[in-house]
Design a protein around this motif. Structure first.
Motif, PDB file in Angstrom:
ATOM      1  N   SER A 195      35.551   2.365  -6.351  1.00 18.03           N
ATOM      2  CA  SER A 195      35.818   1.509  -7.367  1.00 18.03           C
ATOM      3  C   SER A 195      35.959   0.372  -7.199  1.00 18.03           C
ATOM      4  O   SER A 195      36.365  -0.102  -5.920  1.00 18.03           O
ATOM      5  N   THR A 255      35.619  11.388 -14.370  1.00 21.33           N
ATOM      6  CA  THR A 255      36.257  11.105 -13.424  1.00 21.33           C
ATOM      7  C   THR A 255      35.881  11.894 -12.073  1.00 21.33           C
ATOM      8  O   THR A 255      35.845  11.390 -10.928  1.00 21.33           O
ATOM      9  N   PRO A 256      36.135  13.193 -12.002  1.00 20.48           N
ATOM     10  CA  PRO A 256      35.542  14.011 -11.068  1.00 20.48           C
ATOM     11  C   PRO A 256      34.017  13.868 -10.653  1.00 20.48           C
ATOM     12  O   PRO A 256      33.904  13.541  -9.416  1.00 20.48           O
ATOM     13  N   SER A 278      30.832   9.944  -4.840  1.00 19.44           N
ATOM     14  CA  SER A 278      31.302   8.653  -4.173  1.00 19.44           C
ATOM     15  C   SER A 278      30.933   7.414  -4.561  1.00 19.44           C
ATOM     16  O   SER A 278      30.456   6.692  -3.891  1.00 19.44           O
ATOM     17  N   SER A 326      33.966  10.619  -8.379  1.00 15.90           N
ATOM     18  CA  SER A 326      34.556  10.971  -6.993  1.00 15.90           C
ATOM     19  C   SER A 326      33.474  11.756  -6.293  1.00 15.90           C
ATOM     20  O   SER A 326      33.402  11.514  -5.065  1.00 15.90           O
TER      21      SER A 326
END
Lengths: 656, 656
Positions: B490, B480-481, B487, B484
């Protein structure tokens, strides 16, 4: 190179395992296709369980006589003389140690057959699988889909048949068999030891009528609900009796004395053990059921409702662990899981989200269906794949006679005694059907296959198998003609009879109902009146703390609650009533009307009505207690005919 | 008395078995409760699979160091010197024969530990269970819930990563490990044999990224659909590659020569075998899938729809038997069951009654969930319960380096090559995520535990376990990190991108789509145009015979068909999109709107739209062929916005 050979062997063994499992899956597939065909053609004389057995039998014949897997002889025939037979053996092969585990004794004559029967043995798998994997879903489903109303209305008679009846039958069979064995010894037909305790043990394992078979056969017939409740209740509970009885006979045969007689002291001890085990199992099952209800209710877990997959998985696992926990503690898993199922159906089910309700119901239905058919095909298969059968004609004849007489000694005297106390008598025709429908099945099989070490046990196992085949094929297939011959009306549940039984079992039923409705339901589900209203005012803070917030919300919304609960009860009614075994009705309120038969609908309506009548009584009763500020509005169920028992004449109203 | 003792032992062993099973069930229950808690608290840094492993680990520690089951020593330590270690041993104890089976070799030093570790060994059960029971539901569910559109759009890249990538990774890892092993020999850190084929074998078992882990982690994140398709597709297919690769490395190491080198000839042979096994498995899976479609369609079985329980059971069993059949034939069950799932989702699913659709979907979801969590807790448990661990620090470090480099040698060069041909490039950030998300999991574990006889294999197994732990905890938790940080947007699926990819994979996709829509769908489902319309007129009688009567009925009713099919595709969209893992949306048309998140709804709408656009094109295309007498009525879907790709500009229309 040695390694490569090992790899190859592992590969081969893996392939073999897959093939063995495939045989069973194919068997089940074939059974399902044929079941469908039978349903389509409305063929009734051979039941699907009997069918599964026949397929199993055929495959057993093929495996036994058709397939010969050649094996390298050198692998097998090494003898080494030691002076004991430990469970684990360390073999020293030129400095390297190999570990071997005991598989069992081989009869002398059969030493040379070992390698040939490798495949047959692989197909004949561990009886533990029955107890730990296949039985729990069947019994749980039975409890979960039990018509609790009818079950508890007949609870006295059921207990009598299950407990006293099974014990009577066990001793009658044991005594008759002892006579036969004695005769066989005289004639010289007996090739091994057979003690009196063995006879009693045989009585214990063969006395229990089987819920699997009874459920499978009566589930589809629209049979009188009381008859169904009696037969089903008896068969579920006497499984537990059989398990406990057989294990206490084994455990409490007098030690240090080779006579294998059965002392009075040991018997008393057994009885004590029996009571302890039974009540322990019951308590454990109810406790787990209540725990699931609390989990599904607790504020901490309210969000669980949003994840219906987690919820379903959780309840599935907890139900299964009830069984395992009971077994691990030395209790009876069958009894525990049965009462866990009943408790869950009564409380937990109402707390689940509608999706989880569907999911759990469908899941257990499927598991039950698969497990049941698996067991029956497996029984068929075993007749040929099991390798130590001992078929003794005299013993078999004796067993059939004994089983028949044992059943008669159970049903007729007990029915006579029970009828002295019952308002709605168990008629002679019902008694004949109960006599006829004393099917033996999976439980007797499982108990018999659990230990087949000695000659006596092997003979018992073979005979049990034949008795199971006979009862499932002949008695099972003949049930439909029998019912019409005995002129048992299907689903007799007129208003008058209902009122009778209501009055009959009035006081214990009423006390329990009030307690359940006023205290347990509010505590364990979102429905019912809040505890703040039903508990004495001194317990106010406690009551507020225990009542779930949803119960407050739902409180003013009684009509919704009625419909909800009536739906649930009519859903359970489906299981017995509908003619298709699929139980394909959905529980959603927007249920799609699949083609259910007229009879099913009619009975469903009736049950619905009864449910409504019940609840209306209860709610009006509650209202008298509560200082409700809304005026007594007309009941929301005006479209239905007035309930058969007028609520205003109910004594409960005045008591509350 | 001997008999009573046997009974007692059997009783005790039964209790022990129940307790062992109970441990696993409790573990799962605990995991579920904690998963719920995590979901509730939106805790994202430890995934539920990692959690299951931690719980397993804890229980393993307790079992290893906390519990000591005392055993009677006399049972165990009997040695008898023979000159071979056959699979079955007959032991002659004063005239009676007992049969023993080989359990495995015991290392010399550990001879005295045997009795102490009995319980640990019981908990460490047969790896066959993984292959035959736990894997099939997981893989089948993956195929059944696969987003076929995205999968097939990226099929070229997926095949490249799965086949070439895994082979590259296998050899890179094999070579690096060979270097390390050589170094270890120099330093004197190696206590046993370790050949080059062993290194390659290690490369084969550790190269495959795992669908279980990838699915479990990416299923919940609303990740870019192409990234998901690439990762998931690769991980499912490279399982098959790993299985075939590892078994051919073992089978085709040169015989008769102890060098354990890997010849070019043997490699070519392996490649041929590989192609044969893969295509065989694929064909078998598709064949079974088509068979279920035909069964569910056939006139003979139309009544099956009325018994949704039978239907569900049938498809469950047939899917399972696909796996077993493939394994029994020497094919790869994973590939077979994957394509069986895909075929069933595409054809059979449409033929099922709505109830069966719900049932099958929920059933596979639940089985998948339970099996997955079971595997991960079991992996945790094994770290302590397995008894022949060989932890070699140098080897472990080497393995981590090799796995990292092997993954890099797979992703970056292949992505570069693929980007030369792809219209929508696989960006650098996607490549980094694919590099990072190369999780190892259940498949590597299952392959490693399958054979732990030799020193080399034991070292591999222990190292594999550590790598799995590391990737699941660190890579899984960090996904998950990472996403993000990189970038990755989603669920990017704008109209423009859709048009791009549509044009990109236009011609093979279009040919397949036309063939599927015009011939396969009418043949295998109730939907699509009747064959009488699509086949050349000379095949008229054949076409009439093959078309199902329902297809005729449905023919004029295109709008209904559109909605149906769109529903199905949007349902599959749910699986990736919705934030609750329960996938709690019902498939019924009257779906109750449970609290799904806004994001889910939005994407669902998009997919819906796409589905509609697709079908409208197809239907209009068909209509040009058919001399329909009804005028072109306005599309029934007017309420929706116009589809992104205008159907009239589609070239298909002119071709048909």
């Amino acid at each position: 190179m040695d390694k490569a050979a090992t790899e190859m062997m592992a590969e081969e063994s893996h392939r073999q395992d897959s093939a063995n499992l495939l045989i069973f899956i194919m068997l089940l597939t074939l059974t399902i296709l044929t079941i469908w065909l039978f349903k389509h053609q409305r063929f009734r004389f051979l039941h699907e369980t009997g069918l599964a057995m026949i397929y199993g039998l055929l495959v057993g014949v093929i495996l036994r006589f058709g397939v010969h897997v050649p094996q390298s002889m050198s692998d097998v025939m090494l003898s080494c003389a030691v002076n004991a037979s430990p469970a684990t053996l360390l073999v020293n092969v030129s400095g390297r140690f190999y570990e071997y585990t005991l598989r069992g004794e081989v009869s002398q004559g059969k030493g040379h057959q070992v390698q040939d029967d490798e495949m047959l043995r692989k197909v004949t798998f561990d009886p533990e699988v029955f107890f730990n994997i296949l039985l729990p879903p069947i019994i749980f489903h039975a409890g979960y889909s039990l018509k609790r109303r009818h079950f508890f209305r007949n609870i006295g008679s059921i207990l009598a048949y299950a407990f006293m009846g099974t014990v009577i039958s066990c001793f009658v069979i044991g005594l008759i068999m002892y006579g036969f064995v004695w005769f066989m010894k005289l004639v010289g037909q007996l090739d091994g030891d057979f003690y009196f305790t063995d006879c009693l043990f045989f009585g214990a394992i063969i006395s229990a009528t089987d819920p699997v078979t009874v459920l499978a056969i009566f589930n589809e017939l629209k049979v009188d609900v009381d008859l169904y409740a009696l037969l089903f209740g008896e068969s579920v509970l006497n499984d537990a009796v059989a398990i406990v009885l057989s294990s206490s006979i084994v455990a409490y045969q007098p030690a240090g004395d080779n006579s294998h007689s059965f002392e009075a002291m040991a018997m008393l001890k057994s009885f004590g053990i029996f009571l302890g085990v039974f009540s322990g199992s019951l308590a454990l099952g109810v406790a787990t059921g209540v725990m699931t209800a609390l989990i599904s209710l607790h504020k901490f877990f309210t969000k669980l409702r949003d994840f219906s997959l987690l919820e379903t998985a959780l309840f599935f696992l907890m139900s299964w662990s009830t069984f395992l926990l009971a077994e691990a503690c030395g209790f009876t898993g069958v009894v525990a899981v049965l009462f866990c199922g009943i408790t869950q159906a009564h409380y937990t089910y109402n707390n689940l989200s509608p999706e989880s309700q569907d999911r759990t119901k469908q899941l257990f239905e499927l598991l039950h269906f698969l497990a049941e058919n698996f067991i029956f095909s497996y029984m068929g298969l075993t007749l040929f794949s099991f390798q130590s059968h001992v078929f003794n004609p005299l013993f078999i004849i004796g067993a059939f006679v004994a089983v028949f007489l044992g059943r008669a000694a159970n049903i007729y005297p007990l029915s006579f005694l029970l009828n002295l106390g019952r308002k709605n008598k168990i008629g002679a025709n019902l008694q004949h059907v109960m006599m006829f429908a004393g099917l033996r099945g999976a439980m007797a099989f499982a108990l018999a296959i659990r230990d087949t070490e000695t000659y006596a046990r092997q003979m018992m196992f073979s005979t049990t198998l034949l008795i199971v085949f006979f009862t499932v094929w002949i008695c099972g297939g003949g049930t439909t003609p029998m019912l019409s011959f005995m002129s048992i009306p299907s689903a007799v549940l007129g208003g008058s009879q209902w009122r009778n039984t209501k009055h009959e079992s009035a006081w214990p039923f009423r006390i329990w109902y009030n307690f359940d409705h006023n205290y347990l339901k509010p505590l364990l589900t979102h429905s019912g009146p809040p505890l703040t209203a039903t508990l004495p005012s001194c317990c106010g803070p406690l009551a507020r703390c225990l009542t779930s917030p949803q119960a407050y919300e739902l409180h003013d919304d009684d009509s919704d609650f009625i419909l909800n609960d009536a739906n649930v009860s009519s859903m359970y009614a489906d299981v017995t009533v509908s003619t298709d075994a699929s139980g394909s009705h959905t529980v959603n309120r927007n249920r799609s009307s699949t083609n259910s038969t007229g009879g099913g609908l009619c009975d469903e309506g009736l049950d619905h009505e009864l449910g409504l009548a019940e609840h209306e009584v209860a709610i009006r009763g509650t209202r008298l207690v509560l200082p409700m500020d809304d005026p007594v509005e007309p009941p929301t169920t005006v479209t239905l005919p007035p309930p058969p028992s007028p609520p205003h004449s109910d004594p409960r109203r005045h008591r509350l």
